[in-house]
Write a protein that holds these residues in place. Structure first.
Motif, PDB file in Angstrom:
ATOM      1  N   ALA A   1       0.837  -1.210   0.000  1.00  0.00           N
ATOM      2  CA  ALA A   1       0.000   0.000   0.000  1.00  0.00           C
ATOM      3  C   ALA A   1       0.868   1.255   0.000  1.00  0.00           C
ATOM      4  O   ALA A   1       0.531   2.255  -0.652  1.00  0.00           O
ATOM      5  CB  ALA A   1      -0.930   0.000   1.208  1.00  0.00           C
ATOM      6  N   ASP A   2       2.011   1.204   0.670  1.00  0.00           N
ATOM      7  CA  ASP A   2       2.951   2.336   0.644  1.00  0.00           C
ATOM      8  C   ASP A   2       3.500   2.551  -0.763  1.00  0.00           C
ATOM      9  O   ASP A   2       3.727   3.687  -1.188  1.00  0.00           O
ATOM     10  CB  ASP A   2       4.106   2.110   1.624  1.00  0.00           C
ATOM     11  CG  ASP A   2       3.678   2.175   3.081  1.00  0.00           C
ATOM     12  OD1 ASP A   2       2.585   2.719   3.368  1.00  0.00           O
ATOM     13  OD2 ASP A   2       4.438   1.676   3.940  1.00  0.00           O
ATOM     14  N   VAL A   3       3.728   1.457  -1.489  1.00  0.00           N
ATOM     15  CA  VAL A   3       4.203   1.570  -2.873  1.00  0.00           C
ATOM     16  C   VAL A   3       3.143   2.261  -3.728  1.00  0.00           C
ATOM     17  O   VAL A   3       3.460   3.145  -4.524  1.00  0.00           O
ATOM     18  CB  VAL A   3       4.573   0.189  -3.462  1.00  0.00           C
ATOM     19  CG1 VAL A   3       4.779   0.262  -4.970  1.00  0.00           C
ATOM     20  CG2 VAL A   3       5.825  -0.358  -2.790  1.00  0.00           C
ATOM     21  N   VAL A   4       1.893   1.891  -3.538  1.00  0.00           N
ATOM     22  CA  VAL A   4       0.802   2.540  -4.276  1.00  0.00           C
ATOM     23  C   VAL A   4       0.813   4.039  -3.987  1.00  0.00           C
ATOM     24  O   VAL A   4       0.697   4.867  -4.896  1.00  0.00           O
ATOM     25  CB  VAL A   4      -0.575   1.930  -3.914  1.00  0.00           C
ATOM     26  CG1 VAL A   4      -1.709   2.740  -4.518  1.00  0.00           C
ATOM     27  CG2 VAL A   4      -0.644   0.485  -4.380  1.00  0.00           C
ATOM     28  N   TYR A   5       0.994   4.401  -2.726  1.00  0.00           N
ATOM     29  CA  TYR A   5       1.052   5.816  -2.343  1.00  0.00           C
ATOM     30  C   TYR A   5       2.231   6.515  -3.016  1.00  0.00           C
ATOM     31  O   TYR A   5       2.097   7.622  -3.540  1.00  0.00           O
ATOM     32  CB  TYR A   5       1.146   5.937  -0.818  1.00  0.00           C
ATOM     33  CG  TYR A   5       1.276   7.343  -0.334  1.00  0.00           C
ATOM     34  CD1 TYR A   5       0.164   8.182  -0.246  1.00  0.00           C
ATOM     35  CD2 TYR A   5       2.514   7.872   0.036  1.00  0.00           C
ATOM     36  CE1 TYR A   5       0.272   9.481   0.201  1.00  0.00           C
ATOM     37  CE2 TYR A   5       2.632   9.168   0.481  1.00  0.00           C
ATOM     38  CZ  TYR A   5       1.513   9.979   0.561  1.00  0.00           C
ATOM     39  OH  TYR A   5       1.633  11.263   0.993  1.00  0.00           O
ATOM     40  N   CYS A   6       3.400   5.859  -3.014  1.00  0.00           N
ATOM     41  CA  CYS A   6       4.599   6.470  -3.601  1.00  0.00           C
ATOM     42  C   CYS A   6       4.492   6.619  -5.119  1.00  0.00           C
ATOM     43  O   CYS A   6       5.071   7.540  -5.686  1.00  0.00           O
ATOM     44  CB  CYS A   6       5.838   5.650  -3.255  1.00  0.00           C
ATOM     45  SG  CYS A   6       6.323   5.750  -1.531  1.00  0.00           S
ATOM     46  N   VAL A   7       3.784   5.713  -5.772  1.00  0.00           N
ATOM     47  CA  VAL A   7       3.632   5.800  -7.224  1.00  0.00           C
ATOM     48  C   VAL A   7       2.864   7.058  -7.602  1.00  0.00           C
ATOM     49  O   VAL A   7       3.158   7.693  -8.621  1.00  0.00           O
ATOM     50  CB  VAL A   7       2.927   4.537  -7.779  1.00  0.00           C
ATOM     51  CG1 VAL A   7       2.470   4.736  -9.208  1.00  0.00           C
ATOM     52  CG2 VAL A   7       3.860   3.346  -7.707  1.00  0.00           C
ATOM     53  N   THR A   8       1.905   7.434  -6.774  1.00  0.00           N
ATOM     54  CA  THR A   8       1.086   8.612  -7.091  1.00  0.00           C
ATOM     55  C   THR A   8       1.811   9.914  -6.794  1.00  0.00           C
ATOM     56  O   THR A   8       1.341  10.977  -7.190  1.00  0.00           O
ATOM     57  CB  THR A   8      -0.244   8.579  -6.311  1.00  0.00           C
ATOM     58  OG1 THR A   8       0.034   8.608  -4.903  1.00  0.00           O
ATOM     59  CG2 THR A   8      -1.039   7.341  -6.666  1.00  0.00           C
ATOM     60  N   ARG A   9       2.928   9.850  -6.119  1.00  0.00           N
ATOM     61  CA  ARG A   9       3.743  11.045  -5.806  1.00  0.00           C
ATOM     62  C   ARG A   9       4.904  11.137  -6.794  1.00  0.00           C
ATOM     63  O   ARG A   9       5.381  10.139  -7.290  1.00  0.00           O
ATOM     64  CB  ARG A   9       4.300  10.964  -4.379  1.00  0.00           C
ATOM     65  CG  ARG A   9       3.254  10.771  -3.324  1.00  0.00           C
ATOM     66  CD  ARG A   9       2.454  12.049  -3.169  1.00  0.00           C
ATOM     67  NE  ARG A   9       1.392  11.839  -2.211  1.00  0.00           N
ATOM     68  CZ  ARG A   9       0.135  12.156  -2.434  1.00  0.00           C
ATOM     69  NH1 ARG A   9      -0.229  12.680  -3.569  1.00  0.00           N
ATOM     70  NH2 ARG A   9      -0.771  11.952  -1.514  1.00  0.00           N
ATOM     71  N   PRO A  10       5.402  12.316  -7.022  1.00  0.00           N
ATOM     72  CA  PRO A  10       6.524  12.460  -7.969  1.00  0.00           C
ATOM     73  C   PRO A  10       7.900  12.183  -7.347  1.00  0.00           C
ATOM     74  O   PRO A  10       8.899  12.634  -7.861  1.00  0.00           O
ATOM     75  CB  PRO A  10       6.396  13.911  -8.419  1.00  0.00           C
ATOM     76  CG  PRO A  10       5.780  14.619  -7.260  1.00  0.00           C
ATOM     77  CD  PRO A  10       4.859  13.617  -6.610  1.00  0.00           C
ATOM     78  N   ASP A  11       7.966  11.441  -6.236  1.00  0.00           N
ATOM     79  CA  ASP A  11       9.230  11.196  -5.556  1.00  0.00           C
ATOM     80  C   ASP A  11       9.758   9.812  -5.919  1.00  0.00           C
ATOM     81  O   ASP A  11       9.389   8.806  -5.319  1.00  0.00           O
ATOM     82  CB  ASP A  11       9.036  11.323  -4.043  1.00  0.00           C
ATOM     83  CG  ASP A  11      10.348  11.309  -3.290  1.00  0.00           C
ATOM     84  OD1 ASP A  11      11.400  11.031  -3.903  1.00  0.00           O
ATOM     85  OD2 ASP A  11      10.319  11.583  -2.081  1.00  0.00           O
ATOM     86  N   GLU A  12      10.610   9.756  -6.924  1.00  0.00           N
ATOM     87  CA  GLU A  12      11.118   8.484  -7.426  1.00  0.00           C
ATOM     88  C   GLU A  12      12.056   7.802  -6.429  1.00  0.00           C
ATOM     89  O   GLU A  12      12.130   6.577  -6.378  1.00  0.00           O
ATOM     90  CB  GLU A  12      11.844   8.702  -8.758  1.00  0.00           C
ATOM     91  CG  GLU A  12      11.947   7.443  -9.564  1.00  0.00           C
ATOM     92  CD  GLU A  12      12.379   7.709 -10.987  1.00  0.00           C
ATOM     93  OE1 GLU A  12      13.254   6.968 -11.464  1.00  0.00           O
ATOM     94  OE2 GLU A  12      11.859   8.641 -11.618  1.00  0.00           O
ATOM     95  N   ILE A  13      12.735   8.579  -5.600  1.00  0.00           N
ATOM     96  CA  ILE A  13      13.639   7.990  -4.599  1.00  0.00           C
ATOM     97  C   ILE A  13      12.837   7.251  -3.533  1.00  0.00           C
ATOM     98  O   ILE A  13      13.176   6.129  -3.152  1.00  0.00           O
ATOM     99  CB  ILE A  13      14.539   9.070  -3.979  1.00  0.00           C
ATOM    100  CG1 ILE A  13      15.471   9.621  -5.049  1.00  0.00           C
ATOM    101  CG2 ILE A  13      15.322   8.517  -2.800  1.00  0.00           C
ATOM    102  CD1 ILE A  13      16.265  10.834  -4.640  1.00  0.00           C
ATOM    103  N   ALA A  14      11.761   7.857  -3.063  1.00  0.00           N
ATOM    104  CA  ALA A  14      10.901   7.189  -2.079  1.00  0.00           C
ATOM    105  C   ALA A  14      10.284   5.937  -2.683  1.00  0.00           C
ATOM    106  O   ALA A  14      10.192   4.901  -2.017  1.00  0.00           O
ATOM    107  CB  ALA A  14       9.818   8.140  -1.583  1.00  0.00           C
ATOM    108  N   LEU A  15       9.870   6.017  -3.920  1.00  0.00           N
ATOM    109  CA  LEU A  15       9.301   4.851  -4.594  1.00  0.00           C
ATOM    110  C   LEU A  15      10.331   3.740  -4.691  1.00  0.00           C
ATOM    111  O   LEU A  15      10.039   2.577  -4.409  1.00  0.00           O
ATOM    112  CB  LEU A  15       8.783   5.217  -5.984  1.00  0.00           C
ATOM    113  CG  LEU A  15       8.300   4.045  -6.837  1.00  0.00           C
ATOM    114  CD1 LEU A  15       7.133   3.328  -6.165  1.00  0.00           C
ATOM    115  CD2 LEU A  15       7.916   4.530  -8.225  1.00  0.00           C
TER     116      LEU A  15
END
Length: 133
Positions: free
Chosen positions: A94-108
């Motif tokens: 679920a955190d990955v889903v959240y990170c995909v929607t954000r423009p932060d590629e490092i967090a993803l």
């Protein structure tokens, strides 16, 4: 004559990330609580095989920049983890889903790596559930 100063060789530490704590692997599935029927173990095996397929393709999707596919696979992993009783895997997916929607590629990238480690550990446990003595 000029003297060349040499440095003593230094050791490089290799970091191997591992998830601390135990995964929710003992109960591997809510089906396991109901008994040991072959039908239930077939459902568990099918779920683990599906997780394995998603894991195999996650890295390729990330390298290719296929963020829509990553989101689809992560959402599928949330459902599969819930069915198998792997709460932490579901939370990180679920955190990955959240990170995909954000423009932060490092967090993803970091969260996706953690998800891949957790799923790998779950699959390793399923393949060899007996601890080494």
């Amino acid at each position: 004559m000029r003297q060349i100063k040499t440095c003593a060789p230094q050791l490089v530490a290799r970091l191997i990330p591992r998830e601390s704590g135990e995964l929710d692997l003992d109960a591997m599935s809510p089906f396991a609580r109901a008994g040991n029927s072959f039908e239930q173990s077939d459902l568990i095996c099918a779920g683990l095989e599906e997780m394995s397929r998603h894991l195999r393709r996650l890295d390729d999707d990330f390298r290719a920049g296929q963020f829509d596919r990553i989101e689809m696979r992560a959402r599928a992993l949330v459902v599969l983890a819930d069915q198998l009783g792997l709460c932490r895997v579901g939370q990180v997916a679920a955190d990955v889903v959240y990170c995909v929607t954000r423009p932060d590629e490092i967090a993803l990238s970091a969260t996706l790596s953690r998800l891949m480690r957790l799923v790998s550990q779950a699959l390793d446990h399923a393949a060899d559930p007996l601890p080494a003595l």
